[in-house]
Every structure is written in structure tokens, then in C-alpha cells.
Design a protein around this motif. Sequence first.
Motif, PDB file in Angstrom:
ATOM      1  N   ILE A  34       0.842  -1.190   0.000  1.00 15.33           N
ATOM      2  CA  ILE A  34       0.000   0.000   0.000  1.00 15.33           C
ATOM      3  C   ILE A  34       0.883   1.248   0.000  1.00 15.33           C
ATOM      4  O   ILE A  34       1.881   1.293   0.706  1.00 15.33           O
ATOM      5  CB  ILE A  34      -0.912   0.022   1.250  1.00 15.33           C
ATOM      6  N   ALA A  35       0.512   2.237  -0.796  1.00  6.88           N
ATOM      7  CA  ALA A  35       1.159   3.543  -0.764  1.00  6.88           C
ATOM      8  C   ALA A  35       0.165   4.532  -0.181  1.00  6.88           C
ATOM      9  O   ALA A  35      -1.002   4.541  -0.561  1.00  6.88           O
ATOM     10  CB  ALA A  35       1.572   3.975  -2.158  1.00  6.88           C
ATOM     11  N   ALA A  36       0.634   5.352   0.769  1.00  4.97           N
ATOM     12  CA  ALA A  36      -0.216   6.365   1.390  1.00  4.97           C
ATOM     13  C   ALA A  36       0.390   7.738   1.129  1.00  4.97           C
ATOM     14  O   ALA A  36       1.595   7.923   1.254  1.00  4.97           O
ATOM     15  CB  ALA A  36      -0.334   6.122   2.890  1.00  4.97           C
ATOM     16  N   VAL A  37      -0.461   8.708   0.767  1.00  6.07           N
ATOM     17  CA  VAL A  37      -0.028  10.064   0.446  1.00  6.07           C
ATOM     18  C   VAL A  37      -0.836  11.039   1.288  1.00  6.07           C
ATOM     19  O   VAL A  37      -2.063  10.915   1.383  1.00  6.07           O
ATOM     20  CB  VAL A  37      -0.256  10.386  -1.054  1.00  6.07           C
ATOM     21  N   ARG A  38      -0.157  12.017   1.883  1.00  5.36           N
ATOM     22  CA  ARG A  38      -0.862  13.047   2.635  1.00  5.36           C
ATOM     23  C   ARG A  38      -1.363  14.105   1.663  1.00  5.36           C
ATOM     24  O   ARG A  38      -0.605  14.620   0.844  1.00  5.36           O
ATOM     25  CB  ARG A  38       0.055  13.680   3.673  1.00  5.36           C
ATOM     26  N   VAL A  39      -2.649  14.431   1.771  1.00  7.68           N
ATOM     27  CA  VAL A  39      -3.290  15.356   0.842  1.00  7.68           C
ATOM     28  C   VAL A  39      -3.526  16.716   1.483  1.00  7.68           C
ATOM     29  O   VAL A  39      -3.383  17.744   0.831  1.00  7.68           O
ATOM     30  CB  VAL A  39      -4.638  14.770   0.353  1.00  7.68           C
ATOM     31  N   ARG A  40      -3.880  16.731   2.752  1.00  9.20           N
ATOM     32  CA  ARG A  40      -4.232  17.980   3.432  1.00  9.20           C
ATOM     33  C   ARG A  40      -3.161  18.385   4.427  1.00  9.20           C
ATOM     34  O   ARG A  40      -2.382  17.568   4.894  1.00  9.20           O
ATOM     35  CB  ARG A  40      -5.572  17.829   4.144  1.00  9.20           C
TER      36      ARG A  40
ATOM     37  N   THR B  27     -10.313  18.287  -2.088  1.00 11.61           N
ATOM     38  CA  THR B  27      -9.481  17.810  -0.980  1.00 11.61           C
ATOM     39  C   THR B  27     -10.253  17.678   0.326  1.00 11.61           C
ATOM     40  O   THR B  27      -9.643  17.425   1.362  1.00 11.61           O
ATOM     41  CB  THR B  27      -8.289  18.756  -0.747  1.00 11.61           C
ATOM     42  N   LYS B  28     -11.570  17.851   0.284  1.00  7.49           N
ATOM     43  CA  LYS B  28     -12.370  17.700   1.503  1.00  7.49           C
ATOM     44  C   LYS B  28     -13.413  16.612   1.378  1.00  7.49           C
ATOM     45  O   LYS B  28     -14.195  16.416   2.297  1.00  7.49           O
ATOM     46  CB  LYS B  28     -13.034  19.029   1.860  1.00  7.49           C
ATOM     47  N   THR B  29     -13.439  15.905   0.255  1.00 11.46           N
ATOM     48  CA  THR B  29     -14.404  14.828   0.081  1.00 11.46           C
ATOM     49  C   THR B  29     -13.680  13.531  -0.252  1.00 11.46           C
ATOM     50  O   THR B  29     -12.551  13.539  -0.735  1.00 11.46           O
ATOM     51  CB  THR B  29     -15.420  15.140  -1.043  1.00 11.46           C
ATOM     52  N   SER B  30     -14.363  12.421  -0.009  1.00 15.77           N
ATOM     53  CA  SER B  30     -13.743  11.117  -0.213  1.00 15.77           C
ATOM     54  C   SER B  30     -13.630  10.791  -1.702  1.00 15.77           C
ATOM     55  O   SER B  30     -14.297  11.398  -2.545  1.00 15.77           O
ATOM     56  CB  SER B  30     -14.550  10.030   0.494  1.00 15.77           C
TER      57      SER B  30
ATOM     58  N   ASN C  92      -9.572   5.603   0.734  1.00 11.04           N
ATOM     59  CA  ASN C  92      -9.073   4.455  -0.014  1.00 11.04           C
ATOM     60  C   ASN C  92      -9.429   4.593  -1.490  1.00 11.04           C
ATOM     61  O   ASN C  92     -10.586   4.743  -1.844  1.00 11.04           O
ATOM     62  CB  ASN C  92      -9.668   3.174   0.564  1.00 11.04           C
ATOM     63  N   ARG C  93      -8.427   4.506  -2.360  1.00  4.41           N
ATOM     64  CA  ARG C  93      -8.630   4.613  -3.797  1.00  4.41           C
ATOM     65  C   ARG C  93      -8.717   3.259  -4.469  1.00  4.41           C
ATOM     66  O   ARG C  93      -9.162   3.155  -5.601  1.00  4.41           O
ATOM     67  CB  ARG C  93      -7.463   5.355  -4.442  1.00  4.41           C
ATOM     68  N   GLY C  94      -8.213   2.237  -3.828  1.00  7.98           N
ATOM     69  CA  GLY C  94      -8.112   0.942  -4.473  1.00  7.98           C
ATOM     70  C   GLY C  94      -6.817   0.855  -5.266  1.00  7.98           C
ATOM     71  O   GLY C  94      -5.941   0.077  -4.952  1.00  7.98           O
TER      72      GLY C  94
ATOM     73  N   TYR D  32      -7.463  13.081   5.883  1.00 12.60           N
ATOM     74  CA  TYR D  32      -6.281  13.872   5.546  1.00 12.60           C
ATOM     75  C   TYR D  32      -5.343  13.182   4.558  1.00 12.60           C
ATOM     76  O   TYR D  32      -4.430  13.813   4.047  1.00 12.60           O
ATOM     77  CB  TYR D  32      -5.505  14.219   6.819  1.00 12.60           C
ATOM     78  N   ILE D  33      -5.553  11.894   4.310  1.00 10.35           N
ATOM     79  CA  ILE D  33      -4.649  11.144   3.434  1.00 10.35           C
ATOM     80  C   ILE D  33      -5.448  10.339   2.417  1.00 10.35           C
ATOM     81  O   ILE D  33      -6.660  10.179   2.541  1.00 10.35           O
ATOM     82  CB  ILE D  33      -3.741  10.183   4.245  1.00 10.35           C
ATOM     83  N   THR D  34      -4.747   9.834   1.426  1.00 10.34           N
ATOM     84  CA  THR D  34      -5.312   8.890   0.481  1.00 10.34           C
ATOM     85  C   THR D  34      -4.348   7.729   0.361  1.00 10.34           C
ATOM     86  O   THR D  34      -3.142   7.877   0.544  1.00 10.34           O
ATOM     87  CB  THR D  34      -5.578   9.538  -0.888  1.00 10.34           C
ATOM     88  N   TRP D  35      -4.880   6.529   0.063  1.00 13.47           N
ATOM     89  CA  TRP D  35      -4.028   5.359  -0.049  1.00 13.47           C
ATOM     90  C   TRP D  35      -4.628   4.368  -1.023  1.00 13.47           C
ATOM     91  O   TRP D  35      -5.791   4.464  -1.396  1.00 13.47           O
ATOM     92  CB  TRP D  35      -3.803   4.708   1.317  1.00 13.47           C
ATOM     93  N   GLY D  36      -3.791   3.431  -1.457  1.00 11.15           N
ATOM     94  CA  GLY D  36      -4.253   2.391  -2.361  1.00 11.15           C
ATOM     95  C   GLY D  36      -3.129   1.451  -2.733  1.00 11.15           C
ATOM     96  O   GLY D  36      -1.975   1.642  -2.346  1.00 11.15           O
TER      97      GLY D  36
END
Length: 151
Positions: free
Chosen positions: A2-8, A127-130, A139-141, A51-55
Amino acid sequence: MIAAVRVRGRTGVKKGIQDTMSMLKLTRINHLIFLHEDATYKGMLIKAKDYITWGEVDVDTVSQIITKRGKLSGNVKVTEEYIKENTDYSSIEELAKAVSAGEASVEDAGIKPVFRLHPPRKGYEATKTSFKEGGSLGNRGDINELVSKMI
């Protein structure tokens, strides 16, 4: 893998969530880390989902990230020669396969675990919605498309 990226950013983050993101080493916007699929990490990702996204990330993307954005201590870029001399792997691609299979980590090779990426070309979605609602969070998949925009 899994890669996780901070968005906010850091403003207005509750203390518990801020501590969780510190444990994940996601202290600034556009930082990326690799995680193994584990119940502990899964809970941490869900706690910081606003605050983050991952997949899931594939081997080619892992190889690109290590090649283009990987840093050693002293802010030195990762090279094929360094990988050959200081690890059990003969190339960055071989290291990327081991990392994505869970057999090794980038820290084992002496690479810093946090990768500093550029903001994505054409920007984030909202950047404030899933992600399921058309935004960027959660989670993006499959995160390969976003990461390729950020390298």
C-alpha cells in the motif's frame, strides 16, 4: 503493498489524528510512504482518512518512485551502483519487486522511508471529500495514476 499520500495540511488537525500521521511519517503534504497490508496500519489509515489517500501500488510505480524520488541520508539520490554495492539486489527493479512483495523495505536498503513528491499535475480533485464522492481522500483501491502524476 500500500502507498499512502498526505493530501491535506496541518491546520485544524485533532491531536490524536496528528499523532497517527506522525507515526505513519506523513508529516507534510505530498509525502508518500509504503506500508504492508496489516491490521494495525489499516486502522491507522482509517483513523487519518480525512487527511490522506491510499491504495494498492504496482511494481513499476514503486520502481519509478525509488529511482526518481528516493533519497539516501545526506540527501543523495539513489543510484543503481549504490543498490548493487550496498544491498543484496542487483538493480532498483529487483529491489522494487522485493518491496512490493513484502520481502524487504526501502529502509533495509538505506533509503529514507518518506518520499517527497510534487503536487499532482492538474491538481487534486476536491481535498475535503472522499474518493468515492469524487474527491481525493480515503481508499482509492489503485493509487498508481495519482502517484504517476506526482513523480
